[in-house]
Structure formats: C-alpha cells, structure tokens
Design an enzyme around this catalytic site. Structure first.
Site, PDB file in Angstrom:
ATOM      1  N   GLY A  37       8.021 -34.228  -1.978  1.00  0.00           N
ATOM      2  CA  GLY A  37       8.133 -33.067  -2.853  1.00  0.00           C
ATOM      3  C   GLY A  37       8.517 -33.380  -4.286  1.00  0.00           C
ATOM      4  N   HIS A 129      10.978  -8.769 -17.692  1.00  0.00           N
ATOM      5  CA  HIS A 129      11.456  -7.679 -16.836  1.00  0.00           C
ATOM      6  C   HIS A 129      12.345  -6.710 -17.609  1.00  0.00           C
ATOM      7  CE1 HIS A 129      12.173  -5.658 -13.109  1.00  0.00           C
ATOM      8  NE2 HIS A 129      13.472  -5.933 -13.096  1.00  0.00           N
ATOM      9  N   LYS A 191      13.033   6.685  -6.777  1.00  0.00           N
ATOM     10  CA  LYS A 191      12.993   5.557  -5.837  1.00  0.00           C
ATOM     11  C   LYS A 191      14.384   5.198  -5.349  1.00  0.00           C
ATOM     12  CE  LYS A 191      12.052   1.312  -7.374  1.00  0.00           C
ATOM     13  NZ  LYS A 191      11.265   0.170  -7.886  1.00  0.00           N
ATOM     14  N   ASP A 218       3.630  -0.456 -14.033  1.00  0.00           N
ATOM     15  CA  ASP A 218       4.831  -1.242 -13.731  1.00  0.00           C
ATOM     16  C   ASP A 218       4.633  -2.629 -14.315  1.00  0.00           C
ATOM     17  OD1 ASP A 218       7.344  -1.764 -12.758  1.00  0.00           O
ATOM     18  OD2 ASP A 218       6.873  -1.278 -10.674  1.00  0.00           O
ATOM     19  N   GLY A 225       4.446  -2.674  -1.966  1.00  0.00           N
ATOM     20  CA  GLY A 225       5.068  -1.567  -1.255  1.00  0.00           C
ATOM     21  C   GLY A 225       5.369  -0.359  -2.114  1.00  0.00           C
TER      22      GLY A 225
END
Length: 321
Positions: A37, A129, A191, A218, A225
């Site tokens: 990795g 964000h 929500k 968004d 979902g």
C-alpha cells in the site's frame, strides 16, 4: 516563469482537459503503489524554477489521494520548483469543518495544515462544504463556484414553473443563489439526522411546490439517500418533474442504482470527481468545469485577478454545455 501542469492518479482526465484548454502538454509523471500500500510518486521531467500546478481531487479514495498530494508537493519542492499550486476540484475532508461534539478532529483544518507544511504555495478548489474552510489555510485559496455552469445547463432544459429546492436549512443560502440566477422561487426540505450515517430523513417541504418542476440543489451526494428522500417528498407534495444539481457527484454503485429507481428525471453535476460508477447511467449528466479551472490557472500565471470568475464566467467556458 514557465508553468507546468501535472496530474495525480485521480486527476489525469481532468488535468488533460485543462491542458487542452490552455494549449499545453501534461507533465510526464508516474505513481506506483507497492503491494503493502506504500505510494511512490515521481515527476519524469525537470520542474526547476517552474510554476507547477498539481491536479488531484480528494474524492472517492480520500486517504490515498490526500497522502499522494503531500508526496507530490514535497517532490516538486525538493526538485526546486518555483511555486506549487494544488488544484483540488473537490476537497472531501472539508466536511470535517467544525468540532461539534467532544473528542473529534477538525479534519479539514488538519488536512489544510498538512498541505501547507508539505510546501504548497496556493490552493485552487471549488464549492467547499462551507466557505469558512478557506480560513483553515494560511496560503491563498481561490474558491470557485459550479453554480453558473450548472445553471446554464439547467436553462437548456427549458423548464417552466421551476422551483429550486434546498434539501435542508443549511444549504438555503446557496439555494437562493441558484434561484436568483434562474429567476425562480425557493423551497426548503426539513431534514433530520440522528447519527453519522449517510442517511437522513426528510419530514416536510417548506414552500410551494405543487404543480411545479423542481430542481434539488446540493454540494455533493454519496449514497443519494437525501436527494431521493427529498424527491419522493416533493412527489407527495404534488411536484411535476424533479431534477437535481450537485457540485460534486460521489455516488456509489448502490447510490446510482437508487437514483435509477427514483423519481428524479436527471442529475446534473460536474467532473470534479472521476467517478466510474456514473458512466453508464442515463440519469446523470456531467458538465465539465475543467475550462473554469484552466481559465483560473491562466489568470494566476498572468498575474490577473481571479475574482471576476466568481460572478461572471467567460462565454467560451460554456462551449462545453
């Protein structure tokens, strides 16, 4: 100084689009992952005294992609690059923007500090964000917006009686910006989220949606979902056709299947994340923002202001719509 554009492992296609726009060649480089990795990166051409731009989103594989950015920046700095700008169309860890419960990390700040400590001189990104994440960086941050490009595509759909829908109160301000651009009204989803799962429950829609076409907006979606829950609630409230617009699309394979089975007619997003799961979906339309980033790089190189791109995107950028 001469600019040089390189791509991380998740940014090759996006970087090539940038180079095509600017009429330059993509820098030669390699990324290798060892069996345990461990990641190895190398630029296969000189960068001495050049202004280097590294294109890499932190998206579907955030830990690997973030670590790779650090190695790339360090490699360029040790090779005597004049400056290193991290072009990060999507910054996944921007979701970790606050300490809202005990004993948690402000992940966005940690990542920002690491990128700067590795030697980055500047960051170019899109639709963080929350805007205050720019304050996590001490170096300059050019924060671009997908809204004009997404809205221009929405206009081509010729939707009458359109209402812009925010999935929750937190995105209301940005939803109003969409509505202002499209000259339409706004509705807001109520929500509830009880835990850190990627699922939330929509309990109501605040605003008039009956008999209207709806555009859910968004910044990103992973499981799909919330989008689908909002869409179903809109249908129950009497909305006609339902569309969605996202700055970044991170839908998983299951998320894409949910979208296919949902009332959403079309999901419009950008190529900020290289997402293989959406490639065969007829319900996803990708509009490229690579020309927007290319224009930004060109302006930085010419020592011109980038701020005009925040409000008025040049017409030639819309040629891909």
């Amino acid at each position: 100084m001469e600019i040089k554009i390189f791509a991380g492992s998740s940014g090759k296609e996006f970087a090539q689009k940038i180079c095509d726009y600017l009429g330059t060649e993509l820098g030669k480089s390699r990324v290798f992952t060892f069996t345990e990795g461990n990641t190895y990166v190398k630029a296969d051409e000189t960068v001495r005294d050049k202004d280097v731009y590294l294109v890499q989103s932190i998206g579907l594989h955030p830990n690997n992609e973030f670590t790779e950015i650090l190695f790339w920046v360090d490699a360029f700095k040790r090779a005597s690059a004049n400056t290193v700008t991290v072009v990060m169309p999507y910054f996944s860890y921007a979701k970790g923007d606050k300490k809202d419960e005990p004993r948690v990390s402000i992940r966005g700040r940690v990542c920002a500090e690491c990128i700067e400590l590795a030697g980055a001189d500047r960051v170019v990104t899109m639709d963080l964000h929350s805007p205050q994440i720019q304050g996590f960086f001490k170096k300059p941050v050019d924060h671009l917006f997908a809204l004009p490009i997404l809205c221009e595509y929405v206009k081509t759909l010729n939707l009458d009686d359109l209402v812009v829908v925010s999935p929750d109160s937190g995105f209301t301000k940005e939803a109003r910006n969409y509505a202002k651009y499209l000259k339409t009204s706004v509705a807001i989803g109520d929500k509830e989220r009880d835990d850190h799962s990627e699922n939330a429950k929509i309990v109501d829609i605040v605003g008039d949606v009956e008999g209207k076409n709806a555009l859910i907006v968004d910044d990103f979606s992973i499981s799909g979902g919330t989008l689908i829950d909002v869409a179903r609630t809109l249908k129950e409230k009497g909305a006609k056709k339902i569309y969605a617009a996202l700055s970044h699309v991170l839908l998983t394979e299951k998320g894409v299947q949910k979208l296919e089975d949902s009332p959403i007619e079309l999901l419009i997003s950008t190529d900020s994340v290289n997402n293989p799961y959406i490639q065969n979906s007829d319900k996803v339309k990708i509009v490229s923002v690579a020309p927007l980033f290319a224009e930004t790089i060109g302006r930085i190189d010419r020592r011109e202001s980038v701020s005009p791109l925040f409000n008025e995107v040049p017409n030639k950028i819309f040629e891909n719509i």
